[in-house]
Design an enzyme around this catalytic site. Structure first.
Site, PDB file in Angstrom:
ATOM      1  N   ASP A 141       0.835  -1.204   0.000  1.00 45.25           N
ATOM      2  CA  ASP A 141       0.000   0.000   0.000  1.00 45.25           C
ATOM      3  C   ASP A 141       0.865   1.246   0.000  1.00 45.25           C
ATOM      4  O   ASP A 141       0.437   2.316   0.446  1.00 45.25           O
ATOM      5  CB  ASP A 141      -0.913  -0.012   1.238  1.00 45.25           C
ATOM      6  CG  ASP A 141      -2.019   1.028   1.132  1.00 45.25           C
ATOM      7  OD1 ASP A 141      -2.572   1.423   2.198  1.00 45.25           O
ATOM      8  OD2 ASP A 141      -2.325   1.478   0.011  1.00 45.25           O
ATOM      9  N   LYS A 144       2.985   3.402  -5.612  1.00 49.20           N
ATOM     10  CA  LYS A 144       2.508   2.380  -6.553  1.00 49.20           C
ATOM     11  C   LYS A 144       3.611   1.940  -7.504  1.00 49.20           C
ATOM     12  O   LYS A 144       3.613   0.810  -7.962  1.00 49.20           O
ATOM     13  CB  LYS A 144       1.273   2.897  -7.294  1.00 49.20           C
ATOM     14  CG  LYS A 144       0.190   3.468  -6.351  1.00 49.20           C
ATOM     15  CD  LYS A 144      -0.076   2.610  -5.114  1.00 49.20           C
ATOM     16  CE  LYS A 144      -0.755   3.390  -4.012  1.00 49.20           C
ATOM     17  NZ  LYS A 144      -0.747   2.688  -2.700  1.00 49.20           N
ATOM     18  N   ASP A 169      -3.159  -2.920  -2.575  1.00 50.58           N
ATOM     19  CA  ASP A 169      -4.205  -1.899  -2.625  1.00 50.58           C
ATOM     20  C   ASP A 169      -4.020  -1.048  -3.889  1.00 50.58           C
ATOM     21  O   ASP A 169      -2.935  -0.989  -4.470  1.00 50.58           O
ATOM     22  CB  ASP A 169      -4.123  -1.010  -1.375  1.00 50.58           C
ATOM     23  CG  ASP A 169      -5.339  -0.083  -1.243  1.00 50.58           C
ATOM     24  OD1 ASP A 169      -5.205   0.968  -0.602  1.00 50.58           O
ATOM     25  OD2 ASP A 169      -6.415  -0.411  -1.807  1.00 50.58           O
ATOM     26  N   ASN A 170      -5.093  -0.385  -4.311  1.00 50.27           N
ATOM     27  CA  ASN A 170      -5.040   0.657  -5.355  1.00 50.27           C
ATOM     28  C   ASN A 170      -4.616   0.192  -6.735  1.00 50.27           C
ATOM     29  O   ASN A 170      -4.007   0.959  -7.496  1.00 50.27           O
ATOM     30  CB  ASN A 170      -4.095   1.801  -4.926  1.00 50.27           C
ATOM     31  CG  ASN A 170      -4.385   2.295  -3.553  1.00 50.27           C
ATOM     32  OD1 ASN A 170      -3.554   2.181  -2.654  1.00 50.27           O
ATOM     33  ND2 ASN A 170      -5.581   2.837  -3.347  1.00 50.27           N
ATOM     34  N   GLU A 199     -11.341   4.368  -1.276  1.00 47.79           N
ATOM     35  CA  GLU A 199     -11.774   4.696   0.084  1.00 47.79           C
ATOM     36  C   GLU A 199     -12.627   5.972   0.119  1.00 47.79           C
ATOM     37  O   GLU A 199     -12.310   6.962  -0.511  1.00 47.79           O
ATOM     38  CB  GLU A 199     -10.565   4.849   1.035  1.00 47.79           C
ATOM     39  CG  GLU A 199      -9.428   5.702   0.552  1.00 47.79           C
ATOM     40  CD  GLU A 199      -8.363   4.904  -0.181  1.00 47.79           C
ATOM     41  OE1 GLU A 199      -8.674   3.852  -0.768  1.00 47.79           O
ATOM     42  OE2 GLU A 199      -7.208   5.331  -0.191  1.00 47.79           O
TER      43      GLU A 199
HETATM   44  C1  LIG Z   1       2.805  10.240  -0.178  1.00 45.65           C
HETATM   45  N1  LIG Z   1       2.514   8.844   0.001  1.00 45.65           N
HETATM   46  C2  LIG Z   1       2.812   8.117   1.061  1.00 45.65           C
HETATM   47  N2  LIG Z   1       2.376   6.856   0.878  1.00 45.65           N
HETATM   48  C3  LIG Z   1       1.806   6.813  -0.334  1.00 45.65           C
HETATM   49  C4  LIG Z   1       1.241   5.593  -0.941  1.00 45.65           C
HETATM   50  N3  LIG Z   1      -0.210   5.589  -1.080  1.00 45.65           N
HETATM   51  C5  LIG Z   1      -0.804   6.237  -2.077  1.00 45.65           C
HETATM   52  O1  LIG Z   1      -0.145   6.917  -2.839  1.00 45.65           O
HETATM   53  C6  LIG Z   1      -2.298   6.172  -2.200  1.00 45.65           C
HETATM   54  C7  LIG Z   1      -2.945   7.149  -2.954  1.00 45.65           C
HETATM   55  C8  LIG Z   1      -4.344   7.136  -3.083  1.00 45.65           C
HETATM   56  C9  LIG Z   1      -5.034   8.177  -3.892  1.00 45.65           C
HETATM   57  C10 LIG Z   1      -4.576   9.496  -3.878  1.00 45.65           C
HETATM   58  C11 LIG Z   1      -5.226  10.460  -4.622  1.00 45.65           C
HETATM   59  C12 LIG Z   1      -6.355  10.127  -5.378  1.00 45.65           C
HETATM   60  F1  LIG Z   1      -7.009  11.077  -6.087  1.00 45.65           F
HETATM   61  C13 LIG Z   1      -6.808   8.820  -5.405  1.00 45.65           C
HETATM   62  C14 LIG Z   1      -6.154   7.851  -4.660  1.00 45.65           C
HETATM   63  C15 LIG Z   1      -5.110   6.141  -2.451  1.00 45.65           C
HETATM   64  C16 LIG Z   1      -4.449   5.164  -1.709  1.00 45.65           C
HETATM   65  O2  LIG Z   1      -5.147   4.167  -1.089  1.00 45.65           O
HETATM   66  C17 LIG Z   1      -3.049   5.164  -1.581  1.00 45.65           C
HETATM   67  O3  LIG Z   1      -2.476   4.160  -0.858  1.00 45.65           O
HETATM   68  C18 LIG Z   1       1.869   8.068  -0.901  1.00 45.65           C
HETATM   69 MG   LIG Z   2      -3.902   2.581  -0.498  1.00 47.54          MG
END
Ligand SMILES: Cn1cnc(CNC(=O)c2cc(-c3ccc(F)cc3)cc(O)c2O)c1
Ligand SMILES: [Mg+2]
Length: 214
Positions: A141, A144, A169-170, A199
């Site tokens: 998670d 990506k 995830d994602n 989410e």
């Molecule tokens: C900065 N950073 C630290 N950890 C991470 C890793 N996680 C993600 O990037 C992540 C992003 C999104 C998401 C963000 C914007 C949007 F418009 C749609 C979805 C959803 C998630 O569930 C995620 O896990 C990023």
């Molecule tokens: Mg996620």
């Protein structure tokens, strides 16, 4: 008053959850993120899929890549059998600091080891640092574009065994297209997509469950 969003999430937990009650902790986060401020927790809908896969696997040693504020860390740890452990990796120190407090508030700190740093550097050190033979379960998670390199690293470091379950995830939003190609085209994985929603939103997202075949 909390200046950052993670700090405001922690405040919501301290205000609305019961200390030592993991369910009340992630429910308080879900309520806050659904009604006040969206945040990138796996959330309640995908969280139910995570719960069911975890209950099926019942891991003795689990790995989470991407702690963020500890929402899924608490969801996973609460379902672990006595003596089982979860190692969670977070690159961002500000996220890690909040996660430690949320994990402690939920009372699952004895099952969780939070390691700060880049996953790519930490994975090769897992065996020597934590005396791990291999992981039973991995929740991906984090960034990506790290899903593929870190999965290959886990393979190359001998940290996966026949039957290890990877849950990512994602895979739709934001998306991990290279990862889907990798696990779905590799003869070394048996993959299945669990369709869900991003989410706290109506946008499609989902989890990819991949069993390592050895
Ligand atoms: C900065 N950073 C630290 N950890 C991470 C890793 N996680 C993600 O990037 C992540 C992003 C999104 C998401 C963000 C914007 C949007 F418009 C749609 C979805 C959803 C998630 O569930 C995620 O896990 C990023
Ligand atoms: Mg996620």
């Amino acid at each position: 008053t909390g200046s950052t969003q993670p700090q405001r999430m922690l405040e919501a937990v301290q205000k609305n959850a019961t200390k030592g009650d993991p369910e009340s902790v992630f429910s308080a986060i879900d309520y806050y993120c659904r009604h006040k401020e969206w945040a990138m927790n796996v959330g309640d809908e995908k969280g139910l899929i995570l719960d069911s896969v975890l209950t099926e696997v019942n891991p003795s040693i689990a790995l989470e890549l991407g702690t963020y504020c500890g929402y899924s860390t608490v969801r996973i740890a609460r379902l672990l059998s006595p003596g089982s452990k979860l190692i969670t990796v977070e690159f961002n120190p500000a996220f890690a600091a909040v996660a430690r407090q949320i994990i402690a508030y939920a009372g699952v700190q004895d099952k969780v080891t939070l390691v700060e740093g880049p996953s790519g550097d930490l994975i090769p050190k897992m065996k020597e640092r934590f005396g791990i033979k291999s992981f039973d379960f991995v929740f991906l998670d984090h960034w990506k574009d790290r899903y593929v390199p870190d999965t290959k690293l886990l393979e190359d470091c001998g940290l996966l065994r026949k039957g290890t379950v990877l849950l990512a995830d994602n895979v739709i939003c934001p998306g991990a297209p290279e990862y889907l190609k990798y696990v779905r085209n590799s003869p070394r994985y048996e993959s299945r997509y669990f369709k869900s929603n991003l989410e706290y939103s109506k946008v499609e997202d989902g989890l990819e469950k991949s069993v390592f075949l050895g």
